[in-house]
Design an enzyme around this catalytic site. Sequence first.
Site, PDB file in Angstrom:
ATOM      1  N   LYS A  50       0.843  -1.201   0.000  1.00  0.00           N
ATOM      2  CA  LYS A  50       0.000   0.000   0.000  1.00  0.00           C
ATOM      3  C   LYS A  50       0.875   1.247   0.000  1.00  0.00           C
ATOM      4  O   LYS A  50       0.562   2.245  -0.654  1.00  0.00           O
ATOM      5  CB  LYS A  50      -0.937  -0.018   1.217  1.00  0.00           C
ATOM      6  CG  LYS A  50      -2.063  -1.040   1.078  1.00  0.00           C
ATOM      7  CD  LYS A  50      -2.805  -1.285   2.382  1.00  0.00           C
ATOM      8  CE  LYS A  50      -3.806  -2.421   2.239  1.00  0.00           C
ATOM      9  NZ  LYS A  50      -4.470  -2.787   3.492  1.00  0.00           N
ATOM     10  N   GLN A  94      -4.029  -1.364   9.948  1.00  0.00           N
ATOM     11  CA  GLN A  94      -4.032  -2.690   9.321  1.00  0.00           C
ATOM     12  C   GLN A  94      -4.624  -3.737  10.272  1.00  0.00           C
ATOM     13  O   GLN A  94      -4.162  -3.887  11.401  1.00  0.00           O
ATOM     14  CB  GLN A  94      -2.601  -3.072   8.906  1.00  0.00           C
ATOM     15  CG  GLN A  94      -2.502  -4.376   8.159  1.00  0.00           C
ATOM     16  CD  GLN A  94      -3.189  -4.355   6.781  1.00  0.00           C
ATOM     17  OE1 GLN A  94      -3.117  -3.369   6.061  1.00  0.00           O
ATOM     18  NE2 GLN A  94      -3.858  -5.432   6.436  1.00  0.00           N
ATOM     19  N   ASP A 117     -10.404   3.480   4.991  1.00  0.00           N
ATOM     20  CA  ASP A 117     -10.834   2.085   4.847  1.00  0.00           C
ATOM     21  C   ASP A 117     -12.354   1.974   4.950  1.00  0.00           C
ATOM     22  O   ASP A 117     -12.922   0.906   4.725  1.00  0.00           O
ATOM     23  CB  ASP A 117     -10.193   1.211   5.942  1.00  0.00           C
ATOM     24  CG  ASP A 117      -9.048   0.377   5.390  1.00  0.00           C
ATOM     25  OD1 ASP A 117      -8.962   0.244   4.151  1.00  0.00           O
ATOM     26  OD2 ASP A 117      -8.247  -0.130   6.192  1.00  0.00           O
TER      27      ASP A 117
END
Length: 282
Positions: A50, A94, A117
């Site tokens: 990412k 994450q 997200d």
Amino acid sequence: MPGRLIDGKAVAAEVRERVAAEVAELAHAPGLATVLAGDDPASAVYVRMKREDCAQVGIESFHHEPGGDVPEQALAELLGSLNCDPQVNGILLQLPLPGHLDGEAMSALIDPAKDVDGLTPFSAGLLAHGHPGLVPCTPAGVMELLAHADVELEGAEAVVVGRSQLVGKPLASLLLAANATVTHCHSRTRDLGASCRRADVLVAAAGSPGLITADMVHEGAAVIDVGTNRTDDGLVGDVDFDAVREVAGAITPVPGGVGPMTRAMLLVNTVAAARTQLEARR
Ligand code: NAP
């Protein structure tokens, strides 16, 4: 004739180009903070990829590794400081977190304006109310793939297999917002085959290799395989690809379908978040 292949890599490359052009127009590079707690090797790889994606399109990334034994309070404070940092437009925590931490509760601490997200209850609420803010990357990527493949959603029968907060639920909301007639299946669905056979658009997001077989797909359906399963035969989806391709009108492969789109949509969300924050400061 086998169904058309929907090439996620190619679509993701186009999306990245679009993002790079948008970034170039901004006065300041958008910033994404990545937070990796724990020592899950797969998570470390995802975060590294990412960050590489960010560098490719001109997004600055700020990486934090608070350690696998980070106390809840310390992680909460880190997220709080990133919420206040004007250089940080998006925060990626994450998942999964180490066992002593509650991923859902920690994600909920992220400022919704920086929730790239799309996993905070606030973002989920906006989506459920039909006013999407930052949308989770995988379902957003699926919608982009469907649009790119010119799949008609208005009035179509759409079937989503899987009801997770990460994929299934937000995707069902997005399909509904696009005026599809949505059937939502899960592990308690009585006759999965019968439900799937209704689908003009079938999305498999169950995490069960080979779950969707050719007899569950009606001729000409668009089949999107979100499943990502590591098996002895390598990475496979939830769809029996070779057999289903013979009946489907269009289909995504695994790998090279939804996966690259998930990464690309994180970049889209980061730029969107940066723009919104810039406008709010004016
Ligand atoms: P999850 O949280 O485990 O949810 C799986 C869902 O599938 C649940 O709702 C479950 O039903 C349902 N399900 C499981 N087995 C089923 C069966 N035999 N029949 C019908 N429904 C079944 O997983 P997730 O996070 O949504 O991820 C789903 C898959 O997508 C995984 O393979 C994951 O690796 C992959 N994924 C890929 C990407 C990407 O970028 N390509 C991104 C995210 C996830 P219940 O609710 O009843 O348990």
